[in-house]
Design a protein around this motif. Structure first.
Motif, mmCIF file in Angstrom:
data_model
loop_
_atom_site.group_PDB
_atom_site.id
_atom_site.type_symbol
_atom_site.label_atom_id
_atom_site.label_comp_id
_atom_site.label_asym_id
_atom_site.label_seq_id
_atom_site.Cartn_x
_atom_site.Cartn_y
_atom_site.Cartn_z
ATOM 1 N N SER A 549 19.329 71.696 25.098
ATOM 2 C CA SER A 549 17.879 71.627 24.908
ATOM 3 C C SER A 549 17.444 72.122 23.537
ATOM 4 O O SER A 549 16.319 71.824 23.093
ATOM 5 N N THR A 550 18.302 72.867 22.849
ATOM 6 C CA THR A 550 17.946 73.317 21.489
ATOM 7 C C THR A 550 18.057 72.186 20.464
ATOM 8 O O THR A 550 17.536 72.325 19.352
ATOM 9 N N LEU A 551 18.718 71.081 20.828
ATOM 10 C CA LEU A 551 18.894 69.991 19.869
ATOM 11 C C LEU A 551 17.547 69.428 19.413
ATOM 12 O O LEU A 551 17.368 69.096 18.244
ATOM 13 N N LYS A 552 16.592 69.309 20.331
ATOM 14 C CA LYS A 552 15.301 68.715 19.945
ATOM 15 C C LYS A 552 14.566 69.585 18.934
ATOM 16 O O LYS A 552 13.836 69.073 18.075
ATOM 17 N N TYR A 553 14.747 70.903 19.008
ATOM 18 C CA TYR A 553 14.109 71.777 18.024
ATOM 19 C C TYR A 553 14.765 71.629 16.655
ATOM 20 O O TYR A 553 14.089 71.660 15.619
ATOM 21 N N VAL A 554 16.082 71.453 16.650
ATOM 22 C CA VAL A 554 16.786 71.229 15.380
ATOM 23 C C VAL A 554 16.318 69.921 14.745
ATOM 24 O O VAL A 554 16.057 69.851 13.536
ATOM 25 N N ILE A 555 16.207 68.873 15.568
ATOM 26 C CA ILE A 555 15.747 67.572 15.050
ATOM 27 C C ILE A 555 14.342 67.690 14.480
ATOM 28 O O ILE A 555 14.045 67.173 13.395
ATOM 29 N N PHE A 556 13.456 68.379 15.191
ATOM 30 C CA PHE A 556 12.087 68.526 14.706
ATOM 31 C C PHE A 556 12.045 69.281 13.375
ATOM 32 O O PHE A 556 11.341 68.871 12.435
ATOM 33 N N LEU A 557 12.774 70.368 13.264
ATOM 34 C CA LEU A 557 12.753 71.147 12.027
ATOM 35 C C LEU A 557 13.319 70.347 10.856
ATOM 36 O O LEU A 557 12.822 70.444 9.726
ATOM 37 N N LEU A 558 14.345 69.531 11.103
ATOM 38 C CA LEU A 558 14.879 68.684 10.046
ATOM 39 C C LEU A 558 13.842 67.653 9.593
ATOM 40 O O LEU A 558 13.642 67.445 8.392
ATOM 41 N N LEU A 559 13.184 67.019 10.546
ATOM 42 C CA LEU A 559 12.159 66.038 10.181
ATOM 43 C C LEU A 559 11.008 66.697 9.435
ATOM 44 O O LEU A 559 10.483 66.145 8.458
ATOM 45 N N GLY A 619 8.361 66.507 21.708
ATOM 46 C CA GLY A 619 8.339 67.534 22.746
ATOM 47 C C GLY A 619 8.598 68.912 22.175
ATOM 48 O O GLY A 619 7.980 69.895 22.587
ATOM 49 N N ALA A 620 9.503 68.994 21.195
ATOM 50 C CA ALA A 620 9.779 70.280 20.556
ATOM 51 C C ALA A 620 8.567 70.774 19.777
ATOM 52 O O ALA A 620 8.219 71.963 19.818
ATOM 53 N N ALA A 621 7.908 69.867 19.053
ATOM 54 C CA ALA A 621 6.726 70.259 18.279
ATOM 55 C C ALA A 621 5.618 70.773 19.182
ATOM 56 O O ALA A 621 4.897 71.713 18.826
ATOM 57 N N GLU A 661 11.990 82.442 36.948
ATOM 58 C CA GLU A 661 10.897 82.201 36.016
ATOM 59 C C GLU A 661 10.875 80.735 35.563
ATOM 60 O O GLU A 661 11.912 80.090 35.451
ATOM 61 N N ILE A 662 9.665 80.249 35.297
ATOM 62 C CA ILE A 662 9.492 78.889 34.787
ATOM 63 C C ILE A 662 9.424 78.948 33.271
ATOM 64 O O ILE A 662 8.622 79.684 32.703
ATOM 65 N N ASN A 663 10.277 78.175 32.618
ATOM 66 C CA ASN A 663 10.300 78.125 31.156
ATOM 67 C C ASN A 663 9.187 77.193 30.670
ATOM 68 O O ASN A 663 9.284 75.971 30.822
ATOM 69 N N PRO A 664 8.110 77.711 30.072
ATOM 70 C CA PRO A 664 6.992 76.844 29.675
ATOM 71 C C PRO A 664 7.372 75.855 28.575
ATOM 72 O O PRO A 664 6.717 74.832 28.428
ATOM 73 N N ASN A 665 8.410 76.148 27.806
ATOM 74 C CA ASN A 665 8.842 75.233 26.746
ATOM 75 C C ASN A 665 9.445 73.950 27.309
ATOM 76 O O ASN A 665 9.462 72.926 26.628
ATOM 77 N N GLU A 666 9.967 74.021 28.529
ATOM 78 C CA GLU A 666 10.633 72.864 29.115
ATOM 79 C C GLU A 666 9.852 72.248 30.273
ATOM 80 O O GLU A 666 10.134 71.117 30.666
#
Length: 727
Positions: A549-559, A619-621, A661-666
């Motif tokens: 799930s961290t991959l989408k954050y990496v993609i967003f930061l690269l873009l 979704g990451a943004a 706990e519910i992860n609000p990021n996901e």
């Protein structure tokens, strides 16, 4: 002013890289850049043919990327567009996916048009069909070509109306003489030019069709085969006191004066003959599509609310005409009574259900001087074609024409209303989620219906798929030249962004990702079908899921980093989103893009919402500010996670931690966990509570009566009873 509205003069940057013949056919050389707006003269030998300019040097019409769309345009000295070419843009829909040939075809639809002879109608469709998926971009291109051609023509004296004025003397300002209201006869009005006439015979109309190349339409229909008059049309400016009082009579003239607002005009149109200027298809509440009023580059048509039927004309000696109508100029249009204008009559012939031919005839009107008077204040002399380019006038933008984004919103009011209703329904779902989640079947059916709406209407019909490109262009605009007009160009996208931003305060990213995203809906619906067909689902271990799930954050930061360096590069890399392929273009694209989108959907058949979970940069943004929400609507029990793990195992996107706990990021706010929260047959905590209640109620049900049967045991010491005697 034009100089402040347009960009810096960048025409020289593109001239060297573009062959002259592509922009101005027949030209073999160009002159030096000159004037403002900057243009270059195109020559064939020593003969001047026209001018070449860059649209972004003239008008500030920008695309959805908030960047200018640069088109080189060749404009002949008679105002005709002879060439146009797209030379630079940053529109994401055109960068990859839309074939350049389709965009070029759309631009070539403007070649040959002359907006001085035939001014554009506000709200009219472009001359060629819009390419699917690029509506806003191509509307911006068409608008920039249209307005820039008119403004350049005016600035350099190509405008025929301006050229007809004497250049040496400044003509006085004219206005209507309100004191002149003398009643005149019909013949006097005709001779003075206060009433203008257009008479057409059937032969005139047939000739016009033949000259337009429609031989099949000539004599088709035979509207006036037995009559020498096809139409005998009259027009007059009835809001001028001397003309209106003569044509309408004192009573109707007083009513008209009370009806007209300051500056508003009225036109009388009357006709006789086989052809009706109103049209047989006219209905109450409709539009009079056979006549149009044109002045300069502005034009308008009349609707039912602008129309009043008259029995006859009051002027002495007037003929008995079959149709007499009084039209009031619509409030959203304008007509200068002292400037020339024309009524354009459209003659249409229906050849078949799908084939119609039409020609137009102009009836020019110029208010006679005796109905006007001059002011003391003169106007500046008009520039002639021989005037030095450096001294060219700076014409302002036409105030009568609404901004392009306003035109787009007006054209999509129905879609805006439908989306607004859908958003209200979604707010109701979240506010009353407990009542909905406690009814599992209703929750499931309502969610299924909303997902179908998001896919088919918001996505495939409305083309309102949000994208990470929207986020990148927004931050780019903040750093450069932010204007709301850029983002108002697409009403549905703008409304969805506003709704998403507001919903993040209440429900994190789940409102959009879980309910409004068309591609997310496509994934979930396809996964439902897969489950029905028995496709085995893959559940990743919690640790593996977290790392992926961290991959989408990496993609967003690269873009985001690439957008700071070069927005165009970031927009091309944003093709990691399959949104354009699957939603905007409906899989009508080059096969590598289609294969990529299909592969992601195929992965989603085994892992629900695979792309949303692990790869979606949008979704990451949206997830990054999710922690800022101020409300927590999802209810939990103390036993959730310890020991109960049912919600964790059944969460469609594994957004619930093993600890409960519910992860609000996901979380996508699908409310499945809330359905379990209220379900007395599925939630272990509720099942346990129900069992306890039943055990407590057991003693209160009353004593249970048992039937006791007593049997006497025989006494061994008792004498035996004598046997009964036989009869």
């Amino acid at each position: 002013m034009l100089g402040t509205a347009a960009q810096a003069q960048r025409l020289p940057d593109f001239l060297g890289a573009t062959p002259i013949a592509e922009i101005f056919p027949g030209a073999d050389r160009i002159g030096a850049p000159e004037g403002k707006p900057m243009t270059v003269r195109a020559y064939a030998g020593d003969q001047a043919l026209g001018r070449i300019y860059l649209t972004s040097d003239v008008v500030n019409t920008r695309g959805y990327s908030s960047k200018p769309i640069d088109v080189l345009v060749g404009l002949a000295d008679n105002g005709r567009i002879v060439g146009a070419k797209l030379v630079e843009h940053h529109e994401p829909i055109v960068l990859i996916g839309i074939p350049q040939s389709k965009v070029d075809h759309f631009i070539q639809g403007y070649v040959g048009l002359n907006f001085l002879d035939s001014p554009p109608r506000h709200g009219a469709p472009p001359p060629v069909d819009i390419v699917s998926g690029a509506t806003v971009t191509l509307m911006v291109i068409g608008d920039s070509i249209t307005r820039s051609a008119i403004l350049v023509a005016r600035a350099y004296g190509v405008d025929k109306t301006a050229a007809a004025q004497p250049a040496a003397a400044a003509p006085p300002v004219r206005h209507v003489d309100e004191a002149r209201d003398t009643v005149e006869s019909w013949q006097s009005l005709l001779e003075a030019g206060a009433v203008r006439r257009l008479r057409l015979s059937p032969e005139d109309v047939d000739l016009a069709f033949r000259q337009s190349g429609r031989q099949d339409a000539a004599r088709h229909g035979q509207e006036a085969a037995q009559d020498d008059t096809f139409i005998d049309l009259y027009v007059a400016l009835a809001s001028v006191p001397g003309i209106g009082r003569s044509l309408l009579g004192d009573t109707e003239w007083q009513r008209l004066k009370e009806r007209l607002k300051p500056g508003q005009q009225a036109i009388l149109v009357a006709g006789e003959g086989a052809y009706s200027f109103k049209g047989s298809g006219y209905v109450r509440g409709g539009i009079f599509d056979r006549i149009e009023i044109i002045q300069d580059e502005s034009s308008f048509r009349f609707r039912d609310r602008n129309h009043q039927r008259l029995a006859d004309i009051a002027a002495q000696g007037s003929p008995a005409l079959r149709e007499v109508a009084l039209f009031v100029v619509p409030e959203d249009a304008s007509l200068d009574p002292v400037k020339p204008w024309r009524l354009q009559l459209m003659v249409q012939r229906v050849l078949s259900v799908s084939d119609k031919a039409f020609v137009t005839f102009d009836l020019p009107y110029d208010l006679p001087g005796r109905y006007t008077q001059a002011s003391a204040q003169p106007v500046a002399p008009q520039q002639t074609p021989a005037s030095p380019p450096a001294q060219a006038a700076q014409p302002p933008e036409d105030p009568a024409a609404p901004a392009l984004w306003k035109q787009i919103w007006q054209g999509k009011l129905g879609q805006v209303a439908i989306l607004a209703v859908a958003l209200v329904v979604l707010v109701g779902i979240f506010f009353f989620q407990d009542q909905l989640a406690s009814r599992p079947l209703m929750h499931d059916r309502l969610r299924l219906a909303f997902l179908a709406f998001a896919l088919f209407w918001i996505g495939w019909y409305g083309q309102a798929q949000l994208s990470i490109v929207n986020v990148l262009t927004f931050f780019s605009a903040l750093r450069t030249d932010f204007r709301w007009e850029y983002f108002l160009m697409d009403p549905l996208v703008f409304i969805l962004w506003c709704a998403t931003a507001i919903s993040m305060v209440f429900w994190n990213r789940g409102a959009f990702c879980g309910w409004l995203c068309p591609f997310g809906a496509l994934q979930e619906l396809s996964n439902r079908i897969a489950k029905r067909l028995g496709v085995r689902q893959i559940t990743l271990r919690h640790g593996v899921h977290q790392r992926l799930s961290t991959l989408k954050y990496v993609i967003f930061l690269l873009l985001f980093g690439f957008s700071l360096y070069d927005l165009a590069v970031a927009e091309q890399l944003a093709e990691v989103e399959p949104f354009k392929t699957a939603i905007i273009l409906r899989f009508m694209r080059y096969w590598p893009f289609v294969a990529f989108a299909v592969a992601l959907l195929a992965a989603g058949l085994f892992v629900e919402r695979f792309f949303c979970r692990y790869l979606c940069p949008l979704g990451a943004a949206l997830a990054i500010p999710a922690r800022l929400r101020i409300f927590d609507w999802l209810r939990r029990y103390r036993e959730c996670g310890n020991p109960c793990q049912r919600c964790n195992h059944e969460c469609p996107v594994q957004a619930i931690e093993p600890t409960g706990e519910i992860n609000p990021n996901e979380c996508i706010q699908c409310l499945h966990c809330q359905m379990l929260y209220h379900h007395e047959q599925k939630c272990p905590h509720l099942i346990q509570k129900r069992n306890k209640r039943e055990r407590r109620r057991a003693p209160d049900t009353g004593p249970v009566e048992h039937e006791i049967v007593m049997h006497r045991a025989p006494n061994p010491n008792a004498p035996a009873s004598p046997a009964p005697s036989e009869p």
